[in-house]
Scaffold this motif. Structure first.
Motif, PDB file in Angstrom:
ATOM      1  N   CYS A  30      25.284  19.425  11.511  1.00  7.37           N
ATOM      2  CA  CYS A  30      25.213  19.760  12.929  1.00  7.37           C
ATOM      3  C   CYS A  30      26.002  21.043  13.164  1.00  7.37           C
ATOM      4  CB  CYS A  30      25.795  18.628  13.763  1.00  7.37           C
ATOM      5  SG  CYS A  30      25.617  18.887  15.545  1.00  7.37           S
ATOM      6  N   ASP A  31      25.330  22.090  13.627  1.00  7.38           N
ATOM      7  CA  ASP A  31      25.984  23.352  13.971  1.00  7.38           C
ATOM      8  C   ASP A  31      26.121  23.390  15.488  1.00  7.38           C
ATOM      9  OD1 ASP A  31      26.836  25.948  14.470  1.00  7.38           O
ATOM     10  OD2 ASP A  31      25.553  26.832  12.931  1.00  7.38           O
ATOM     11  N   HIS A  52      19.720  20.357   5.903  1.00  3.54           N
ATOM     12  CA  HIS A  52      18.889  20.310   7.104  1.00  3.54           C
ATOM     13  C   HIS A  52      19.840  20.628   8.252  1.00  3.54           C
ATOM     14  CE1 HIS A  52      15.984  19.127  10.116  1.00  3.54           C
ATOM     15  NE2 HIS A  52      16.892  18.328  10.654  1.00  3.54           N
ATOM     16  N   ILE A  53      19.633  21.767   8.898  1.00  6.77           N
ATOM     17  CA  ILE A  53      20.512  22.221   9.977  1.00  6.77           C
ATOM     18  C   ILE A  53      19.981  21.726  11.315  1.00  6.77           C
ATOM     19  CG2 ILE A  53      21.476  24.230  11.170  1.00  6.77           C
ATOM     20  CD1 ILE A  53      22.504  23.952   8.289  1.00  6.77           C
ATOM     21  N   VAL A  54      20.838  21.052  12.064  1.00  8.01           N
ATOM     22  CA  VAL A  54      20.526  20.667  13.435  1.00  8.01           C
ATOM     23  C   VAL A  54      21.418  21.527  14.321  1.00  8.01           C
ATOM     24  CG1 VAL A  54      20.498  18.821  15.146  1.00  8.01           C
ATOM     25  CG2 VAL A  54      19.942  18.316  12.749  1.00  8.01           C
ATOM     26  N   GLY A  55      20.797  22.481  15.001  1.00  7.18           N
ATOM     27  CA  GLY A  55      21.552  23.438  15.798  1.00  7.18           C
ATOM     28  C   GLY A  55      21.582  23.059  17.266  1.00  7.18           C
ATOM     29  N   ILE A  56      22.775  23.112  17.847  1.00  8.79           N
ATOM     30  CA  ILE A  56      22.977  22.782  19.263  1.00  8.79           C
ATOM     31  C   ILE A  56      23.478  24.030  19.969  1.00  8.79           C
ATOM     32  CG2 ILE A  56      24.267  21.324  20.885  1.00  8.79           C
ATOM     33  CD1 ILE A  56      22.457  19.775  18.931  1.00  8.79           C
ATOM     34  N   ASP A  57      22.911  24.336  21.129  1.00 12.03           N
ATOM     35  CA  ASP A  57      23.415  25.442  21.942  1.00 12.03           C
ATOM     36  C   ASP A  57      22.946  25.235  23.381  1.00 12.03           C
ATOM     37  OD1 ASP A  57      24.538  28.442  20.805  1.00 12.03           O
ATOM     38  OD2 ASP A  57      24.007  28.281  22.932  1.00 12.03           O
ATOM     39  N   LEU A  58      23.726  25.744  24.310  1.00 12.23           N
ATOM     40  CA  LEU A  58      23.332  25.697  25.727  1.00 12.23           C
ATOM     41  C   LEU A  58      22.289  26.752  26.054  1.00 12.23           C
ATOM     42  CD1 LEU A  58      26.735  25.177  27.572  1.00 12.23           C
ATOM     43  CD2 LEU A  58      24.804  23.591  27.513  1.00 12.23           C
ATOM     44  N   ALA A  66      18.144  31.816  16.779  1.00  7.41           N
ATOM     45  CA  ALA A  66      18.497  30.974  15.629  1.00  7.41           C
ATOM     46  C   ALA A  66      17.236  30.518  14.898  1.00  7.41           C
ATOM     47  CB  ALA A  66      19.317  29.773  16.095  1.00  7.41           C
ATOM     48  N   ASP A  67      16.223  30.114  15.660  1.00  8.81           N
ATOM     49  CA  ASP A  67      14.964  29.666  15.055  1.00  8.81           C
ATOM     50  C   ASP A  67      14.326  30.788  14.235  1.00  8.81           C
ATOM     51  OD1 ASP A  67      12.790  27.749  14.707  1.00  8.81           O
ATOM     52  OD2 ASP A  67      11.638  29.086  16.011  1.00  8.81           O
ATOM     53  N   GLN A  68      14.344  32.000  14.764  1.00  9.33           N
ATOM     54  CA  GLN A  68      13.764  33.135  14.036  1.00  9.33           C
ATOM     55  C   GLN A  68      14.486  33.369  12.707  1.00  9.33           C
ATOM     56  OE1 GLN A  68      14.131  36.244  16.972  1.00  9.33           O
ATOM     57  NE2 GLN A  68      12.232  35.688  18.007  1.00  9.33           N
ATOM     58  N   LEU A  79      16.308  22.442  16.322  1.00  8.69           N
ATOM     59  CA  LEU A  79      17.201  22.995  17.335  1.00  8.69           C
ATOM     60  C   LEU A  79      17.095  22.211  18.630  1.00  8.69           C
ATOM     61  CD1 LEU A  79      16.512  26.767  16.631  1.00  8.69           C
ATOM     62  CD2 LEU A  79      18.370  25.355  15.749  1.00  8.69           C
ATOM     63  N   CYS A  80      18.226  22.123  19.320  1.00  8.49           N
ATOM     64  CA  CYS A  80      18.295  21.283  20.516  1.00  8.49           C
ATOM     65  C   CYS A  80      19.167  21.962  21.569  1.00  8.49           C
ATOM     66  CB  CYS A  80      18.898  19.938  20.113  1.00  8.49           C
ATOM     67  SG  CYS A  80      19.055  18.775  21.442  1.00  8.49           S
ATOM     68  N   GLN A  81      18.637  22.110  22.776  1.00  5.59           N
ATOM     69  CA  GLN A  81      19.420  22.679  23.872  1.00  5.59           C
ATOM     70  C   GLN A  81      20.248  21.552  24.486  1.00  5.59           C
ATOM     71  OE1 GLN A  81      17.131  24.801  26.793  1.00  5.59           O
ATOM     72  NE2 GLN A  81      18.939  25.734  27.708  1.00  5.59           N
ATOM     73  N   SER A  82      21.551  21.623  24.278  1.00  2.96           N
ATOM     74  CA  SER A  82      22.431  20.546  24.721  1.00  2.96           C
ATOM     75  C   SER A  82      23.860  21.051  24.813  1.00  2.96           C
ATOM     76  CB  SER A  82      22.356  19.368  23.747  1.00  2.96           C
ATOM     77  OG  SER A  82      23.209  18.322  24.152  1.00  2.96           O
TER      78      SER A  82
END
Length: 195
Positions: A30-31, A52-58, A66-68, A79-82
């Motif tokens: 989790c990043d 497997h990177i799970v990225g969190i950002d507002l 990040a996805d690119q 990726l998850c907006q949270s």
């Protein structure tokens, strides 16, 4: 400021120092505050682990960047907006959590650390990079509006959130050595938590 290069060297240093002897094979990481994924990319490039990177950002814009970058590097990711203070995951979920220059933007860093602690598996590490207190840190704080921490302050915050086996890791060299530092801590093992 050369952080991409500094992050790679930091991860190499952590790997060579055998800081994470139990981390082998495929990892779910989790990043928190992934931004443009620079810290995650440095991890996957330097340690050579299958992550497997799970990225969190507002920020939706940061998540798009990040996805690119992760797609271009062929890194398995989601990726998850949270908000890091309310992570949308069950407890005991991640093998590792990482975060670079996010914690100092929270109004209550302890809340963020406690939530990261919750989603980590027992014994799993958290690797933080933080803006260092001092003259350069004050300039960064003035420009970006973030907080700065001394190593002792961060150790106290992480211990308060439940992390153990805490250690401060300086950046090996470069400008980042004067602006930031890393801290590694581990979620307590289940037996220790049950006592």
């Amino acid at each position: 400021m050369g952080y991409r290069y500094a992050y790679r060297n930091l991860w190499r240093s952590l790997h060579q120092g055998n800081i994470f002897p139990s981390l082998r094979g495929s990892l779910t990481v989790c990043d928190c505050g992934i931004g443009t994924a620079a810290f995650s990319l440095a991890l996957t490039e330097s340690i050579g682990t299958n992550a497997h990177i799970v990225g969190i950002d507002l920020s939706a814009e940061m998540l798009q960047k990040a996805d690119q970058w992760l797609t271009l590097a062929r890194v398995d990711h989601h990726l998850c907006q949270s908000d890091v203070r309310t992570l949308p995951f069950a407890g005991d979920f991640f093998d590792m959590a990482i975060s670079a220059h996010m914690l100092e933007h929270l109004s209550n860093p302890t809340e963020g650390l406690q939530e990261i602690y919750r989603v980590l598996r027992p014994g799993a590490p958290l690797v933080l990079v933080i803006t260092r207190s001092g003259i350069v840190g004050s300039l960064i704080q003035w420009h970006w509006g973030n907080s700065c921490f001394s190593p002792k302050e961060l150790i106290n915050l992480m211990a308060e959130a439940g992390f153990e086996n805490l250690r401060i890791i300086p950046f090996p060299f470069g400008l980042a050595r004067f602006t930031s530092f890393a801290c590694v801590g581990f979620r307590a093992c289940k037996m220790a938590e049950d006592r």
